[in-house]
Design a protein around this motif. Structure first.
Motif, PDB file in Angstrom:
ATOM      1  N   UNK A 110      89.527 148.984 -85.960  1.00 24.77           N
ATOM      2  CA  UNK A 110      88.670 149.200 -84.979  1.00 24.77           C
ATOM      3  C   UNK A 110      86.987 149.088 -85.915  1.00 24.77           C
ATOM      4  N   UNK A 111      86.828 150.179 -86.373  1.00 26.20           N
ATOM      5  CA  UNK A 111      85.587 150.238 -86.939  1.00 26.20           C
ATOM      6  C   UNK A 111      86.097 149.359 -88.056  1.00 26.20           C
ATOM      7  N   UNK A 112      86.462 148.268 -88.746  1.00 28.29           N
ATOM      8  CA  UNK A 112      86.579 147.205 -89.573  1.00 28.29           C
ATOM      9  C   UNK A 112      86.563 145.984 -89.110  1.00 28.29           C
ATOM     10  N   UNK A 113      86.797 146.165 -87.572  1.00 29.11           N
ATOM     11  CA  UNK A 113      86.326 144.893 -86.961  1.00 29.11           C
ATOM     12  C   UNK A 113      84.955 144.613 -86.835  1.00 29.11           C
ATOM     13  N   UNK A 114      84.558 146.013 -85.762  1.00 27.33           N
ATOM     14  CA  UNK A 114      82.460 146.377 -85.610  1.00 27.33           C
ATOM     15  C   UNK A 114      82.192 146.029 -86.801  1.00 27.33           C
ATOM     16  N   UNK A 115      81.972 146.422 -88.363  1.00 25.69           N
ATOM     17  CA  UNK A 115      81.545 145.988 -89.713  1.00 25.69           C
ATOM     18  C   UNK A 115      81.690 144.718 -89.688  1.00 25.69           C
ATOM     19  N   UNK A 116      82.564 143.834 -89.495  1.00 22.47           N
ATOM     20  CA  UNK A 116      82.872 142.282 -89.561  1.00 22.47           C
ATOM     21  C   UNK A 116      81.541 141.544 -88.914  1.00 22.47           C
ATOM     22  N   UNK A 117      81.136 142.012 -87.852  1.00 27.60           N
ATOM     23  CA  UNK A 117      79.840 141.110 -87.281  1.00 27.60           C
ATOM     24  C   UNK A 117      79.120 141.476 -88.151  1.00 27.60           C
ATOM     25  N   UNK A 118      79.369 141.977 -89.627  1.00 29.36           N
ATOM     26  CA  UNK A 118      77.417 141.833 -90.549  1.00 29.36           C
ATOM     27  C   UNK A 118      78.465 140.984 -92.010  1.00 29.36           C
ATOM     28  N   UNK A 119      79.060 140.289 -91.509  1.00 26.62           N
ATOM     29  CA  UNK A 119      79.718 139.624 -92.908  1.00 26.62           C
ATOM     30  C   UNK A 119      79.443 138.727 -93.215  1.00 26.62           C
ATOM     31  N   UNK A 120      79.207 138.445 -94.340  1.00 24.74           N
ATOM     32  CA  UNK A 120      78.543 136.195 -94.584  1.00 24.74           C
ATOM     33  C   UNK A 120      79.965 135.630 -93.993  1.00 24.74           C
ATOM     34  N   UNK A 121      79.119 134.588 -93.528  1.00 27.11           N
ATOM     35  CA  UNK A 121      79.877 133.837 -92.937  1.00 27.11           C
ATOM     36  C   UNK A 121      79.782 132.206 -93.192  1.00 27.11           C
ATOM     37  N   UNK A 122      80.832 131.918 -94.027  1.00 28.61           N
ATOM     38  CA  UNK A 122      80.791 130.476 -94.923  1.00 28.61           C
ATOM     39  C   UNK A 122      81.247 129.585 -93.968  1.00 28.61           C
ATOM     40  N   UNK A 123      80.922 128.539 -93.579  1.00 32.97           N
ATOM     41  CA  UNK A 123      81.314 127.790 -92.641  1.00 32.97           C
ATOM     42  C   UNK A 123      81.611 126.199 -94.249  1.00 32.97           C
ATOM     43  N   UNK A 124      81.919 125.090 -92.307  1.00 36.71           N
ATOM     44  CA  UNK A 124      82.080 123.493 -93.375  1.00 36.71           C
ATOM     45  C   UNK A 124      82.263 122.914 -92.094  1.00 36.71           C
ATOM     46  N   UNK A 125      81.982 121.270 -91.530  1.00 37.89           N
ATOM     47  CA  UNK A 125      82.020 121.037 -91.356  1.00 37.89           C
ATOM     48  C   UNK A 125      82.497 119.498 -91.482  1.00 37.89           C
ATOM     49  N   UNK A 126      83.209 118.643 -91.631  1.00 35.79           N
ATOM     50  CA  UNK A 126      83.799 116.854 -91.773  1.00 35.79           C
ATOM     51  C   UNK A 126      83.850 116.470 -90.386  1.00 35.79           C
TER      52      UNK A 126
END
Length: 542
Positions: free
Chosen positions: A101-117
């Motif tokens: 659960x601690x890792x889940x909270x840390x994921x809020x500050x993870x870089x997010x790579x996105x793509x749209x087509x």
């Protein structure tokens, strides 16, 4: 008017990407481990085991596959329990689960790579004002975006994006291509700005992990205490069997002696009833003692779980109920140790710290939302894909600077959350004080019990010695015919009770020490058992 060139935009985009991608390893302000104050990668695995030197004076127990009896010291029994007890195995998963659960909270500050087509096709009708008639128009488009963004503990959100749009229409002779490179920055100025509020959820999850470690330690301490108390109860039960068995032989011998005297006419036949009653009573007590020992044997096997088949396996404890001389410290020293070591008290302190973080979070929620955003992009237009990217140093660009404000009139939900957090913190503070008082009461009561049990040993020894003398006197009187078999049986019964009371006093003293060590939180340390939560933790804001 100044326009950003293609080189400026590309350099800015690459700079933003360089900031976002390595965010997990970078120093301040986006190093989450440094901001939280704890490096999760160095966290010890939540296990409970005996230290390597805990069994230096005793051979490691061998658990044969056959039904051979287990010959165990109390240290070996503890070792088997820590290795095999299923309830402990189940409890050891709790810190691991809480850590996720601690890792889940840390994921809020993870870089997010996105793509749209996106592909679209449309047919519409349009009215031409020149000719005053309607005509059909067909339009086909493909759009592709790729980007990366990251949220930082400072309340900043960074982003970088590459996009390309292709458009084909029957109203234009050539295809149209648009290429764009853009960067963006959004900064929270009020709500969501402070590191304390943004990292509160991670810190609370970390406290949950630590609390689960204290729960594991408390469970292990209770398990070891239960094992040792059961072990000594089993030792006492086996000793009682020996005493009852010996007393049964004495009673049977007394019965035979009475029967011979009745046969020769020295004693009246009424004397036989007392002797036979004493033999029957000894058999009854021996049956009860054997059943009690069997129940305790099963309980020990359940705690140690030494392998299959287990329920029929016999246990031979090598410990003897001998007196040990333990010099206790002043009761206030034991109380101070408990206030520092007790797992439940340390867990209560963690809950208080969690409530403090709730206040930080709800105080941030009382603020209105005010965000400043800046976006910068450079675009290129052409009739072909490659030429659109080559045209990035052309005239096309976009720049946007602005702000966003939001405030709920009355803000009742946020105010209610803040009041709940304040009441919960006061409640947690009272809970810490209450647990501390209970800890002191437990330790002081257990300390007095140890003192009482130690003094009781000397008293039972004196009683047993006096009753031995009484029995010898009654037996001598019986031989010369100046007493009855009933009085001899009564003296034998009194001696039996004093013998059992003496052994029970020694075992009770050992069990009282175990209880004192458990209540002051030092049992695992004294037994050489390594477990999480050995020392209280300090946290930011305490």
């Amino acid at each position: 008017m100044l326009r950003p060139t293609r080189a400026t935009v590309i350099v800015g985009t690459l700079t933003t990407l360089a900031l976002i991608v390595p965010a997990c390893q970078s120093p301040k302000p986006w190093d989450i481990d440094e901001q939280v104050g704890y490096d999760y990668s160095t966290a010890p695995r939540a296990t409970v085991d005996m230290a390597p030197d805990a069994l230096e004076d005793a051979d490691e127990p061998i658990v044969p596959d056959s039904d051979e009896p287990l010959t165990l010291s109390v240290e070996q029994a503890v070792f088997l329990t820590l290795q095999n007890n299923r309830a402990l195995r189940i409890q050891q998963y709790e810190p691991q689960i809480a850590g996720q659960f601690e890792q889940i909270e840390r994921s809020r500050f993870d870089p997010l790579l996105y793509t749209d087509l996106v592909y679209s096709r449309a047919r519409t009708q349009q009215l031409s004002p020149e000719i005053g008639a309607t005509f059909d128009t067909e339009r086909e488009a493909v759009g592709a975006d790729v980007g990366i963004r990251q949220r930082l503990p400072t309340g900043t959100e960074l982003g970088a994006e590459l996009s390309h749009d292709w458009l084909r229409s029957d109203r234009t002779p050539d295809d149209q291509h648009e290429a764009r490179v853009g960067v963006s920055l959004t900064q929270a100025l009020l709500r969501g700005r402070g590191r304390e509020s943004n990292l509160a959820a991670i810190r609370q999850a970390r406290l949950d992990t630590l609390a689960s470690e204290y729960e594991l330690r408390g469970f292990a301490e209770a398990l070891v205490a239960d094992l040792e108390v059961t072990y000594w109860s089993y030792v006492l039960a086996r000793r009682e069997i020996e005493i009852f068995d010996s007393s049964l032989e004495v009673a049977q011998q007394q019965q035979r002696e009475t029967e011979r005297r009745v046969e020769v006419g020295v004693l009246a036949e009424t004397e036989l009833a007392a002797a036979r009653s004493e033999v029957a009573l000894r058999r009854e007590e021996l049956i009860n003692a054997r059943n009690n020992a069997e129940v305790l044997r099963l309980q020990l096997l359940r705690l140690m779980n030494p392998g299959k088949p287990q329920w029929e396996r016999q246990i031979d404890p090598i410990e003897e109920p001998t007196i040990i001389d333990v010099e206790l410290d002043d009761v206030n020293d034991h109380v101070q140790l408990a206030l520092r070591q007790r797992a439940d008290l340390n867990e209560a302190r963690l809950r208080l710290e969690q409530r403090r973080l709730d206040l930080v979070r709800t105080a941030d929620g009382l603020l209105p939302r005010l965000d400043l955003f800046v976006t910068l992009g450079k675009t290129g237009f052409a009739s072909a894909f490659g030429r659109a990217w080559e045209d990035l140093d052309g005239r096309g660009y976009d720049l946007a600077v602005g702000g966003q404000f939001e405030y709920a009139l009355g803000n009742r939900a946020a105010r209610a959350d803040d009041r709940i957090a304040r009441f919960s913190r006061q409640q947690a503070s009272e809970a810490v004080g209450n647990v501390a008082e209970l800890v002191q009461l437990d330790v002081r009561t257990a300390w007095l019990e140890v003192q009482r049990a130690r003094e009781q040993i000397a008293a039972t020894i004196a009683t047993r010695e006096l009753r031995e003398e009484t029995l010898r006197a009654e037996q001598e009187k019986f031989r010369v015919g100046t007493t009855t078999a009933l009085l001899v049986a009564q003296a034998q019964r009194d001696l039996l009770e004093s013998q059992i009371a003496e052994v029970r006093a020694v075992v009770t003293y050992r069990q009282a020490l175990i209880d004192l060590y458990r209540l002051e939180g030092s049992l695992l340390l004294r037994r050489g058992v390594e477990a999480p939560g050995a020392q209280p933790r300090a946290f930011n804001g305490e």
